[in-house]
Design a protein around this motif. Structure first.
Motif, PDB file in Angstrom:
ATOM      1  N   SER A  17     -30.640  -1.419  38.338  1.00 50.50           N
ATOM      2  CA  SER A  17     -29.369  -1.505  37.612  1.00 50.50           C
ATOM      3  C   SER A  17     -29.615  -1.746  36.123  1.00 50.50           C
ATOM      4  O   SER A  17     -30.735  -2.057  35.695  1.00 50.50           O
ATOM      5  N   ILE A  18     -28.560  -1.612  35.344  1.00 48.18           N
ATOM      6  CA  ILE A  18     -28.629  -1.931  33.919  1.00 48.18           C
ATOM      7  C   ILE A  18     -29.087  -3.369  33.740  1.00 48.18           C
ATOM      8  O   ILE A  18     -29.976  -3.666  32.932  1.00 48.18           O
ATOM      9  N   ARG A  19     -28.481  -4.252  34.502  1.00 48.56           N
ATOM     10  CA  ARG A  19     -28.813  -5.681  34.402  1.00 48.56           C
ATOM     11  C   ARG A  19     -30.287  -5.938  34.697  1.00 48.56           C
ATOM     12  O   ARG A  19     -30.976  -6.624  33.926  1.00 48.56           O
ATOM     13  N   ASP A  20     -30.789  -5.375  35.785  1.00 45.26           N
ATOM     14  CA  ASP A  20     -32.184  -5.620  36.166  1.00 45.26           C
ATOM     15  C   ASP A  20     -33.150  -5.070  35.122  1.00 45.26           C
ATOM     16  O   ASP A  20     -34.191  -5.676  34.849  1.00 45.26           O
ATOM     17  N   ASN A  21     -32.827  -3.925  34.534  1.00 45.49           N
ATOM     18  CA  ASN A  21     -33.688  -3.363  33.486  1.00 45.49           C
ATOM     19  C   ASN A  21     -33.675  -4.233  32.237  1.00 45.49           C
ATOM     20  O   ASN A  21     -34.710  -4.457  31.619  1.00 45.49           O
ATOM     21  N   MET A  22     -32.510  -4.728  31.869  1.00 49.75           N
ATOM     22  CA  MET A  22     -32.391  -5.513  30.640  1.00 49.75           C
ATOM     23  C   MET A  22     -33.156  -6.833  30.695  1.00 49.75           C
ATOM     24  O   MET A  22     -33.630  -7.324  29.665  1.00 49.75           O
ATOM     25  N   VAL A  23     -33.273  -7.404  31.884  1.00 52.98           N
ATOM     26  CA  VAL A  23     -33.895  -8.728  31.970  1.00 52.98           C
ATOM     27  C   VAL A  23     -35.361  -8.671  32.406  1.00 52.98           C
ATOM     28  O   VAL A  23     -36.007  -9.716  32.541  1.00 52.98           O
ATOM     29  N   VAL A  49     -23.344  -9.644  26.908  1.00 52.85           N
ATOM     30  CA  VAL A  49     -23.369  -9.659  25.439  1.00 52.85           C
ATOM     31  C   VAL A  49     -24.074  -8.407  24.918  1.00 52.85           C
ATOM     32  O   VAL A  49     -23.605  -7.758  23.975  1.00 52.85           O
ATOM     33  N   LEU A  50     -25.198  -8.035  25.529  1.00 51.73           N
ATOM     34  CA  LEU A  50     -25.955  -6.863  25.081  1.00 51.73           C
ATOM     35  C   LEU A  50     -25.189  -5.569  25.334  1.00 51.73           C
ATOM     36  O   LEU A  50     -25.196  -4.664  24.493  1.00 51.73           O
ATOM     37  N   ALA A  69     -32.366  -2.742  24.524  1.00 49.46           N
ATOM     38  CA  ALA A  69     -31.763  -4.041  24.858  1.00 49.46           C
ATOM     39  C   ALA A  69     -32.743  -4.987  25.534  1.00 49.46           C
ATOM     40  O   ALA A  69     -32.687  -6.205  25.324  1.00 49.46           O
ATOM     41  N   LYS A  70     -33.659  -4.454  26.327  1.00 49.42           N
ATOM     42  CA  LYS A  70     -34.536  -5.349  27.095  1.00 49.42           C
ATOM     43  C   LYS A  70     -35.527  -6.106  26.215  1.00 49.42           C
ATOM     44  O   LYS A  70     -36.139  -7.079  26.664  1.00 49.42           O
TER      45      LYS A  70
END
Length: 493
Positions: free
Chosen positions: A345-351, A375-376, A405-406
């Protein structure tokens, strides 16, 4: 071939991507298709070639209602698509990639290698490409893979070619050659749908332009009847007064020193330094060694000799983990294969690069992580329904924003950006440039590798030019011009 697409609708689940799009392609014209990332351009063309099926609307080809069941069927009818996300099989040779699914055989059903090599060699000659046909495609640069895809499409004798960001990874010289090929195809009556975010190219080679926004057709005009500002306003729904935001350079201490580094066959005796708050541009032709230098600084590839110093201390960078610990981040030019986990997911990639901060005692703090991601997404204006959306479903430009973003918010000293705006629309480009300025204002030092000379000139405080594995020159902002950069990039003084 004359193509008319009328009142096309398409949804993926509850996400409405196209809502009544109209598009008309005349025989022998070069028609630009423009819009922000996520506007629906690629989806529209994927419906044309049968990769997706429309929900509603009609497609007329030479005044006959026509719908394809697959891209293969469209190709057999004379419509080829050069995708932005390259479809190159890394473990196969360049020759195999060129003829996959279209192999030439003898009367006995055996592969006619001689004929295939002759055809490939002739097509590469027309494009001024010098990639060995027996080389594994995985060893090719992104730019070389792009040329393989272009050659593959041109070898189909297509009547219509859709080009989605064809010059994104090409050098100026390769772009000039491609434009010559496009002009020749036009003379032969071939129609081209040209999807690009490079406005200069659109106004140089295209006959008409269709602008899309939020899944709808905004306008279609002949190129002489419009201008840069008018197109941008229609794309983004607002005016963008300056392509490159004003930059106030406040350089600090030296944070990165690369001393006498070499890697056999790629670059030799490369040295440079980078200051806090600086944007250092790296320019040069494809294959000059720009990306290879950055890959060794980040530890993806190993150095044969040389030293890397961060904040005045010599560091040993044997892999990307060592680089991150030293405060170095890297946005790769190949976002699909190296920058993202497409099924995450977007979330998993970003973190991914920042998990330790959300799990100080081994347990992830979901609320803190979600707030960070939200926020990102808002800051980078990533078009998505949810942070749970799989990255592979995003447009190319929105994927690029996730890659960037990551690396934000993890306390980097140095951020390397390799082709940071490849395949990104004009509005999103400015957002990335503003983000770069914000990062440098916080003291982050940025290296920007770019094939777009206006971008290098517009954003860099200082420019290094690479030629055949050597730094051929350094230019201050005042000295830097396109002519000076190209002179150094081609071995001149």
């Amino acid at each position: 071939m004359h193509i008319t697409m009328h009142d096309i609708y398409k949804s993926f689940g509850t996400n409405r991507v196209l809502t009544g799009v109209n598009f008309d392609l005349q025989e022998g014209e070069i028609h630009a298709l423009m819009g922000e990332n996520g506007a629906g351009k690629s989806t529209l063309m994927n419906i044309l070639i049968g990769l997706h099926q429309r929900d509603q609307g009609t497609i007329m080809i030479d005044d006959k209602e026509t719908y394809f069941e697959s891209p293969k069927e469209a190709e057999q009818r004379g419509i080829a698509f050069i995708h932005q996300e390259l479809n190159v099989w890394s473990d196969m040779t360049v020759l195999d990639n060129l003829f996959i699914g279209k192999e030439r055989t003898s009367n006995f059903g055996l592969l006619n290698m001689k004929e295939m090599k002759a055809l490939a060699t002739e097509q590469f000659r027309k494009l001024s490409v010098s990639i060995p046909l027996n080389q594994e495609a995985g060893k090719c640069s992104v730019g070389e893979k792009q040329m393989i895809e272009i050659a593959k499409a041109l070898m189909t004798d297509a009547k219509v070619i859709v080009m989605d960001e064809p010059t994104a990874a090409l050098t100026e010289r390769e772009i000039r050659k491609l434009f010559e090929v496009i002009a020749s195809l036009k003379k032969d009556g071939v129609s081209i749908v040209y999807i690009s975010h490079r406005m200069e190219e659109i106004f140089e080679i295209c006959d008409r332009i269709t602008v899309m926004r939020d899944g709808k057709t905004v306008d279609t005009k002949a190129i002489p009847e419009t201008n840069f500002d008018d197109v941008v306003k229609k794309m983004v729904g607002r005016e963008i007064t300056d392509r490159y935001p004003e930059r106030t350079s406040n350089l600090g201490e030296i944070v990165l020193e690369v001393k006498n580094t070499s890697k056999k066959g790629q670059f030799k005796d490369v040295s440079f330094s980078l200051r806090a708050g600086e944007i250092l541009g790296f320019s040069g032709l494809m294959g000059s060694g720009r990306t290879e230098i950055m890959r060794t600084v980040f530890g993806i590839d190993s150095l044969d000799k040389g030293e890397i110093w961060v904040h005045g201390k010599k560091v040993s960078i044997r892999n990307p983990e060592d680089a991150v610990k030293a405060g170095i981040g890297f946005v790769t030019e190949d976002r699909k294969d190296e920058g993202l986990v497409l099924d995450f997911s977007i979330r998993d990639n970003m973190v991914l690069t920042n998990l330790h901060s959300f799990a100080p005692k081994g347990l992830i703090k979901d609320k803190k992580e979600q707030e960070f991601v939200d926020v990102l997404i808002k800051r980078l204006q990533i078009k998505t329904q949810s942070s749970a959306t799989l990255v592979r479903s995003l447009s190319g430009g929105n994927q690029q924003k996730v890659v960037i973003a990551k690396w934000i918010g993890i306390g980097l000293s140095v951020l390397i950006l390799d082709e940071p705006t490849r395949g990104v629309d004009v509005g999103a480009k400015r957002e990335i440039y503003q983000l770069m300025n914000e990062l440098t204002e916080r003291g982050v030092a940025i290296i920007m590798v770019s094939s777009e000379l206006p971008e290098v000139l517009g954003m860099s405080d200082r420019i290094l030019v690479v030629h055949e594995g050597h730094i051929s020159g350094e230019l201050s902002k005042q000295e830097a011009t396109q002519e000076n950069i190209m002179t150094l990039a081609t071995g001149g003084q």
